[in-house]
Design a protein around this motif. Structure first.
Motif, PDB file in Angstrom:
ATOM      1  N   PRO A  87      39.870 -32.573 -44.449  1.00  0.00           N
ATOM      2  CA  PRO A  87      40.309 -31.907 -45.684  1.00  0.00           C
ATOM      3  C   PRO A  87      39.265 -30.963 -46.279  1.00  0.00           C
ATOM      4  O   PRO A  87      39.604 -30.092 -47.088  1.00  0.00           O
ATOM      5  N   LEU A  88      37.996 -31.108 -45.866  1.00  0.00           N
ATOM      6  CA  LEU A  88      36.946 -30.224 -46.356  1.00  0.00           C
ATOM      7  C   LEU A  88      36.878 -28.921 -45.553  1.00  0.00           C
ATOM      8  O   LEU A  88      36.184 -27.991 -45.947  1.00  0.00           O
ATOM      9  N   TRP A  89      37.553 -28.866 -44.404  1.00  0.00           N
ATOM     10  CA  TRP A  89      37.622 -27.703 -43.524  1.00  0.00           C
ATOM     11  C   TRP A  89      36.240 -27.200 -43.083  1.00  0.00           C
ATOM     12  O   TRP A  89      35.995 -25.983 -43.058  1.00  0.00           O
ATOM     13  N   PRO A  90      35.337 -28.066 -42.675  1.00  0.00           N
ATOM     14  CA  PRO A  90      34.097 -27.547 -42.086  1.00  0.00           C
ATOM     15  C   PRO A  90      34.386 -27.086 -40.657  1.00  0.00           C
ATOM     16  O   PRO A  90      34.940 -27.837 -39.857  1.00  0.00           O
ATOM     17  N   ASP A  91      34.041 -25.851 -40.350  1.00  0.00           N
ATOM     18  CA  ASP A  91      34.344 -25.368 -39.001  1.00  0.00           C
ATOM     19  C   ASP A  91      33.228 -25.753 -38.032  1.00  0.00           C
ATOM     20  O   ASP A  91      32.213 -26.355 -38.417  1.00  0.00           O
ATOM     21  N   SER A  92      33.396 -25.409 -36.751  1.00  0.00           N
ATOM     22  CA  SER A  92      32.476 -25.848 -35.707  1.00  0.00           C
ATOM     23  C   SER A  92      31.073 -25.292 -35.914  1.00  0.00           C
ATOM     24  O   SER A  92      30.073 -25.973 -35.621  1.00  0.00           O
ATOM     25  N   VAL A  93      30.954 -24.061 -36.422  1.00  0.00           N
ATOM     26  CA  VAL A  93      29.628 -23.486 -36.639  1.00  0.00           C
ATOM     27  C   VAL A  93      28.934 -24.164 -37.822  1.00  0.00           C
ATOM     28  O   VAL A  93      27.732 -24.455 -37.769  1.00  0.00           O
ATOM     29  N   ALA A  94      29.666 -24.455 -38.878  1.00  0.00           N
ATOM     30  CA  ALA A  94      29.076 -25.137 -40.028  1.00  0.00           C
ATOM     31  C   ALA A  94      28.549 -26.516 -39.638  1.00  0.00           C
ATOM     32  O   ALA A  94      27.457 -26.922 -40.063  1.00  0.00           O
ATOM     33  N   LEU A  95      29.310 -27.237 -38.820  1.00  0.00           N
ATOM     34  CA  LEU A  95      28.868 -28.563 -38.392  1.00  0.00           C
ATOM     35  C   LEU A  95      27.659 -28.467 -37.468  1.00  0.00           C
ATOM     36  O   LEU A  95      26.729 -29.283 -37.558  1.00  0.00           O
ATOM     37  N   CYS A 118      24.691 -19.032 -31.333  1.00  0.00           N
ATOM     38  CA  CYS A 118      26.066 -19.524 -31.207  1.00  0.00           C
ATOM     39  C   CYS A 118      26.733 -18.950 -29.959  1.00  0.00           C
ATOM     40  O   CYS A 118      26.369 -17.874 -29.478  1.00  0.00           O
ATOM     41  N   PRO A 119      27.738 -19.629 -29.437  1.00  0.00           N
ATOM     42  CA  PRO A 119      28.394 -19.169 -28.214  1.00  0.00           C
ATOM     43  C   PRO A 119      29.353 -18.021 -28.500  1.00  0.00           C
ATOM     44  O   PRO A 119      29.862 -17.880 -29.611  1.00  0.00           O
ATOM     45  N   PRO A 120      29.621 -17.196 -27.493  1.00  0.00           N
ATOM     46  CA  PRO A 120      30.632 -16.154 -27.670  1.00  0.00           C
ATOM     47  C   PRO A 120      32.030 -16.750 -27.643  1.00  0.00           C
ATOM     48  O   PRO A 120      32.242 -17.858 -27.128  1.00  0.00           O
ATOM     49  N   VAL A 121      32.980 -16.045 -28.225  1.00  0.00           N
ATOM     50  CA  VAL A 121      34.389 -16.400 -28.061  1.00  0.00           C
ATOM     51  C   VAL A 121      34.792 -15.954 -26.661  1.00  0.00           C
ATOM     52  O   VAL A 121      34.640 -14.772 -26.318  1.00  0.00           O
ATOM     53  N   SER A 122      35.283 -16.883 -25.849  1.00  0.00           N
ATOM     54  CA  SER A 122      35.496 -16.592 -24.433  1.00  0.00           C
ATOM     55  C   SER A 122      36.878 -17.017 -23.967  1.00  0.00           C
ATOM     56  O   SER A 122      37.407 -18.043 -24.404  1.00  0.00           O
ATOM     57  N   ASP A 123      37.442 -16.230 -23.068  1.00  0.00           N
ATOM     58  CA  ASP A 123      38.641 -16.599 -22.318  1.00  0.00           C
ATOM     59  C   ASP A 123      38.222 -16.754 -20.863  1.00  0.00           C
ATOM     60  O   ASP A 123      37.531 -15.877 -20.313  1.00  0.00           O
ATOM     61  N   GLY A 124      38.632 -17.853 -20.232  1.00  0.00           N
ATOM     62  CA  GLY A 124      38.244 -18.043 -18.843  1.00  0.00           C
ATOM     63  C   GLY A 124      38.829 -19.292 -18.234  1.00  0.00           C
ATOM     64  O   GLY A 124      39.450 -20.115 -18.915  1.00  0.00           O
ATOM     65  N   ALA A 125      38.627 -19.443 -16.930  1.00  0.00           N
ATOM     66  CA  ALA A 125      39.168 -20.570 -16.174  1.00  0.00           C
ATOM     67  C   ALA A 125      38.194 -20.950 -15.067  1.00  0.00           C
ATOM     68  O   ALA A 125      37.349 -20.137 -14.660  1.00  0.00           O
ATOM     69  N   ALA A 126      38.316 -22.172 -14.591  1.00  0.00           N
ATOM     70  CA  ALA A 126      37.463 -22.657 -13.505  1.00  0.00           C
ATOM     71  C   ALA A 126      38.217 -23.718 -12.717  1.00  0.00           C
ATOM     72  O   ALA A 126      39.166 -24.338 -13.224  1.00  0.00           O
ATOM     73  N   ALA A 127      37.780 -23.939 -11.489  1.00  0.00           N
ATOM     74  CA  ALA A 127      38.421 -24.954 -10.647  1.00  0.00           C
ATOM     75  C   ALA A 127      37.425 -25.468  -9.619  1.00  0.00           C
ATOM     76  O   ALA A 127      36.510 -24.734  -9.208  1.00  0.00           O
ATOM     77  N   GLU A 182      22.325 -28.626 -15.664  1.00  0.00           N
ATOM     78  CA  GLU A 182      23.307 -27.742 -16.302  1.00  0.00           C
ATOM     79  C   GLU A 182      23.829 -28.480 -17.534  1.00  0.00           C
ATOM     80  O   GLU A 182      24.597 -29.441 -17.419  1.00  0.00           O
ATOM     81  N   LEU A 183      23.390 -28.036 -18.710  1.00  0.00           N
ATOM     82  CA  LEU A 183      23.721 -28.711 -19.963  1.00  0.00           C
ATOM     83  C   LEU A 183      24.790 -27.928 -20.708  1.00  0.00           C
ATOM     84  O   LEU A 183      24.651 -26.718 -20.920  1.00  0.00           O
ATOM     85  N   HIS A 184      25.826 -28.622 -21.143  1.00  0.00           N
ATOM     86  CA  HIS A 184      26.895 -28.001 -21.918  1.00  0.00           C
ATOM     87  C   HIS A 184      26.463 -28.009 -23.379  1.00  0.00           C
ATOM     88  O   HIS A 184      26.782 -28.930 -24.133  1.00  0.00           O
ATOM     89  N   ALA A 185      25.724 -26.980 -23.768  1.00  0.00           N
ATOM     90  CA  ALA A 185      25.192 -26.873 -25.129  1.00  0.00           C
ATOM     91  C   ALA A 185      25.653 -25.547 -25.717  1.00  0.00           C
ATOM     92  O   ALA A 185      24.975 -24.531 -25.573  1.00  0.00           O
ATOM     93  N   PRO A 186      26.807 -25.527 -26.387  1.00  0.00           N
ATOM     94  CA  PRO A 186      27.305 -24.271 -26.943  1.00  0.00           C
ATOM     95  C   PRO A 186      26.386 -23.650 -27.987  1.00  0.00           C
ATOM     96  O   PRO A 186      26.407 -22.438 -28.187  1.00  0.00           O
ATOM     97  N   PHE A 187      25.566 -24.472 -28.663  1.00  0.00           N
ATOM     98  CA  PHE A 187      24.630 -23.979 -29.669  1.00  0.00           C
ATOM     99  C   PHE A 187      23.203 -24.289 -29.215  1.00  0.00           C
ATOM    100  O   PHE A 187      22.960 -25.321 -28.586  1.00  0.00           O
ATOM    101  N   THR A 188      22.270 -23.404 -29.539  1.00  0.00           N
ATOM    102  CA  THR A 188      20.883 -23.615 -29.122  1.00  0.00           C
ATOM    103  C   THR A 188      20.343 -24.954 -29.595  1.00  0.00           C
ATOM    104  O   THR A 188      19.618 -25.633 -28.874  1.00  0.00           O
ATOM    105  N   SER A 189      20.705 -25.355 -30.799  1.00  0.00           N
ATOM    106  CA  SER A 189      20.219 -26.619 -31.347  1.00  0.00           C
ATOM    107  C   SER A 189      20.710 -27.807 -30.526  1.00  0.00           C
ATOM    108  O   SER A 189      20.019 -28.833 -30.423  1.00  0.00           O
TER     109      SER A 189
END
Length: 350
Positions: A132-140, A197-206, A266-273
């Protein structure tokens, strides 16, 4: 226990906006690529599993339309997970271990461009106290970054160095979206700047998985999955230490990561922190550590939501298959502030 290996990996070129391309059109070249690498036809695959999110697509059961990229005939044994494709790989790995399949096709895709991905991801939050506070992914992520800075584990200069290193490494990745020198930019939510912060991306993998001698027949150097485990933090952000990731460390322990040194992570870290948190959890900051971290550029170079974690496993496997690595760690995450974490340990042939 049966041996299971990654024998093929493919991904799309990740872009900011793929408005003229549907999910099926984005997926089909990738699926044809991995099947071609393994010398297989769709009818040769024993199990198919996918990862995606209906929230990104904006419609229920959107993954059923993506099955058009796999083919409607012959009938297939198929499953789907509403999360990153790394968890689809986990399900396929279990399927092969049980002997119900010898080969598996795992794919994932995400198109973040049609909507506001920062607001879409708020649907992952606790619906009573946080959403209900609407914190988005970047704020968190900024809250997490500030917790690290307050604890003395990092500072803004180190975060900028992580961003620069990642995107410089991505210059050798033909599929990356952001490469080379990327300016830190203005604050999005302090202390995180645009470059953190990560870019907004469209993509696929398999990827294609195979068991034992089947894997050895399909590729010269299989990337064997020696261990894989996933764990989760408490859902409530208020009861967690955002500067630590005990679930990542536990998953790594159960996957056998600490038993022998690795040469690639290979670390899945969308943000540098978040890379700082993961490096601390995985003991990657020691003076004697000689581990190459995110040689592909990681999620800071391309972040197709729901596929970026699977890509980390595929990138680690590819380095093993071409002889650039002997033992690698791959990490995937889902949810706010590294809430869910999966760790896989991969090795080449002895």
């Amino acid at each position: 226990m049966r041996e299971v290996a990654v024998v093929a990996f493919g991904q799309s070129d990740h872009v900011r906006d793929s408005a003229e391309t549907s999910e099926v059109e984005m997926l089909m070249p990738v699926l044809h690529d991995v099947l071609g690498q393994a010398g297989l036809k769709a009818r040769d695959i024993g199990f198919t599993c996918s990862g995606s999110s209906d929230y990104l697509a904006g419609r229920a059961f959107s993954f059923t339309m993506a099955l058009d990229g796999v083919g409607a005939w012959p009938p297939i044994a198929e499953s789907h997970v509403e999360t990153d494709g790394a968890w689809a790989l986990y399900e396929a790995w279990v399927k092969i271990l049980t002997g119900e399949a010898d080969t598996a096709l795992v794919y994932a895709y995400g198109k973040s461009s049609p909507g506001d991905v920062r607001e879409v991801l708020t649907r992952q939050l606790d619906p009573y106290y946080v959403a209900p506070l609407w914190p988005d992914s970047v704020a968190l992520a900024a809250l997490q970054a500030q917790a690290l800075i307050d604890a003395g584990h990092t500072d803004e200069r180190e975060l900028a160095r992580i961003a620069a290193r990642s995107r410089t490494a991505a210059a050798d990745n033909p599929h990356a979206q952001l490469t080379g020198s990327v300016p830190a930019g203005d604050y999005l939510v302090a202390p995180l700047r645009a470059g953190d912060c990560p870019p907004v991306s469209d993509g696929a993998a398999a990827v294609v998985l195979a068991a034992g001698d089947t894997a050895r027949r399909l590729t010269d150097r299989p990337a064997w999955i020696r261990g894989i485990d996933h764990r989760i933090e408490a859902h409530s952000l208020g009861v967690r230490d955002l500067a630590a990731s005990p679930s990542t460390r536990l998953a790594a322990e159960r996957a056998g990561y600490f038993e022998h040194p690795v040469d690639t992570a290979e670390l899945h870290a969308p943000f540098t922190s978040q890379e700082v948190v993961l490096r601390r959890a995985l003991d990657l900051d020691g003076a004697d550590t000689q581990v190459v971290v995110n040689p592909s550029g990681g999620a800071l170079a391309a972040n197709p939501v729901m596929a970026a974690g699977l890509i980390r496993i595929g990138e680690a496997a590819d380095r093993i298959r071409r002889g650039a690595s002997d033992r690698a760690l791959a990490h995937a995450t889902s949810g706010p502030c590294l809430q869910q974490n999966l760790v896989a340990v991969l090795e080449g042939e002895s």
